[in-house]
Design a protein around this motif. Structure first.
Motif, PDB file in Angstrom:
ATOM      1  N   ILE A   1       0.777  -1.281  -3.609  1.00 14.92           N
ATOM      2  CA  ILE A   1       1.740  -2.351  -3.908  1.00 14.92           C
ATOM      3  C   ILE A   1       2.412  -2.133  -5.258  1.00 14.92           C
ATOM      4  O   ILE A   1       3.615  -2.314  -5.398  1.00 14.92           O
ATOM      5  N   PHE A   2       1.631  -1.736  -6.272  1.00 15.84           N
ATOM      6  CA  PHE A   2       2.210  -1.512  -7.598  1.00 15.84           C
ATOM      7  C   PHE A   2       3.278  -0.423  -7.544  1.00 15.84           C
ATOM      8  O   PHE A   2       4.352  -0.568  -8.131  1.00 15.84           O
ATOM      9  N   LEU A   3       2.995   0.669  -6.844  1.00 17.70           N
ATOM     10  CA  LEU A   3       3.982   1.747  -6.733  1.00 17.70           C
ATOM     11  C   LEU A   3       5.222   1.296  -5.980  1.00 17.70           C
ATOM     12  O   LEU A   3       6.333   1.712  -6.301  1.00 17.70           O
TER      13      LEU A   3
ATOM     14  N   PHE B   1      -0.480 -12.139  -4.966  1.00 15.38           N
ATOM     15  CA  PHE B   1      -0.994 -12.414  -3.626  1.00 15.38           C
ATOM     16  C   PHE B   1      -0.679 -11.290  -2.646  1.00 15.38           C
ATOM     17  O   PHE B   1      -0.056 -11.536  -1.605  1.00 15.38           O
ATOM     18  N   PRO B   2      -1.094 -10.073  -2.930  1.00 17.63           N
ATOM     19  CA  PRO B   2      -0.735  -8.972  -2.024  1.00 17.63           C
ATOM     20  C   PRO B   2      -1.309  -9.134  -0.620  1.00 17.63           C
ATOM     21  O   PRO B   2      -0.639  -8.838   0.360  1.00 17.63           O
ATOM     22  N   GLU B   3      -2.535  -9.638  -0.512  1.00 19.76           N
ATOM     23  CA  GLU B   3      -3.145  -9.784   0.811  1.00 19.76           C
ATOM     24  C   GLU B   3      -2.416 -10.819   1.661  1.00 19.76           C
ATOM     25  O   GLU B   3      -2.232 -10.629   2.857  1.00 19.76           O
ATOM     26  N   VAL B   4      -1.993 -11.903   1.030  1.00 20.75           N
ATOM     27  CA  VAL B   4      -1.254 -12.936   1.759  1.00 20.75           C
ATOM     28  C   VAL B   4       0.046 -12.339   2.297  1.00 20.75           C
ATOM     29  O   VAL B   4       0.402 -12.537   3.466  1.00 20.75           O
ATOM     30  N   LEU B   5       0.746 -11.607   1.470  1.00 21.06           N
ATOM     31  CA  LEU B   5       1.995 -10.969   1.878  1.00 21.06           C
ATOM     32  C   LEU B   5       1.753  -9.969   3.006  1.00 21.06           C
ATOM     33  O   LEU B   5       2.465  -9.971   4.013  1.00 21.06           O
ATOM     34  N   LEU B   6       0.753  -9.138   2.859  1.00 25.23           N
ATOM     35  CA  LEU B   6       0.478  -8.112   3.854  1.00 25.23           C
ATOM     36  C   LEU B   6       0.027  -8.701   5.188  1.00 25.23           C
ATOM     37  O   LEU B   6       0.286  -8.124   6.245  1.00 25.23           O
TER      38      LEU B   6
ATOM     39  N   GLU C   1      -8.213  -2.557   7.305  1.00 26.28           N
ATOM     40  CA  GLU C   1      -8.048  -1.221   6.721  1.00 26.28           C
ATOM     41  C   GLU C   1      -6.611  -0.985   6.267  1.00 26.28           C
ATOM     42  O   GLU C   1      -6.364  -0.448   5.189  1.00 26.28           O
ATOM     43  N   VAL C   2      -5.651  -1.407   7.077  1.00 23.95           N
ATOM     44  CA  VAL C   2      -4.238  -1.273   6.713  1.00 23.95           C
ATOM     45  C   VAL C   2      -3.934  -2.118   5.474  1.00 23.95           C
ATOM     46  O   VAL C   2      -3.229  -1.672   4.559  1.00 23.95           O
ATOM     47  N   ILE C   3      -4.478  -3.313   5.421  1.00 27.51           N
ATOM     48  CA  ILE C   3      -4.264  -4.192   4.267  1.00 27.51           C
ATOM     49  C   ILE C   3      -4.842  -3.568   3.003  1.00 27.51           C
ATOM     50  O   ILE C   3      -4.215  -3.617   1.942  1.00 27.51           O
TER      51      ILE C   3
END
Length: 114
Positions: free
Chosen positions: A26-28, A4-9, A17-19
């Motif tokens: 995120i992986f890095l 859930f990267p978008e939820v976290l961000l 754009e930042v998201i």
């Protein structure tokens, strides 16, 4: 981070754009955390064995000799942007983690033989 990267961000920003940019690295960031934990533990283990210089020299070499030039080259010469900088940072940190761990194992073996 992965599911859930978008939820976290979205806890930090609503800027689409930042998201998108942050989501691409995120992986890095996760990889960075793993190598950072290993290098901190290995540096602490070396200090516990009385070796304070190895971690210092390894960090200088890895971050300024490897990570920074690779990150700057990827970012500005090869136009990889933020991803390039993070790759350089993660590469420098992974080198530090690997080298400090190897050095700790060598010193530990030497002490066990004595």
């Amino acid at each position: 981070l992965f599911a859930f990267p978008e939820v976290l961000l979205r806890f930090f920003t609503e800027d689409v754009e930042v998201i998108q940019i942050a989501g691409s690295i995120i992986f890095l960031c996760a990889l960075f955390q793993v190598f950072d934990g290993v290098q901190v533990a290995a540096a602490g283990a070396l200090r516990g064995l009385g070796d304070t210089k190895t971690a210092l020299y390894t960090n200088l070499l890895a971050h300024y000799g490897i990570g920074l030039p690779v990150g700057l080259t990827l970012c500005f010469v090869l136009h990889k942007g933020l991803m390039g900088l993070w790759i350089g940072l993660a590469l420098g940190l992974s080198f530090t983690a690997i080298f400090n761990t190897i050095k700790w194992q060598q010193k530990k073996r030497t002490l066990l033989r004595a």
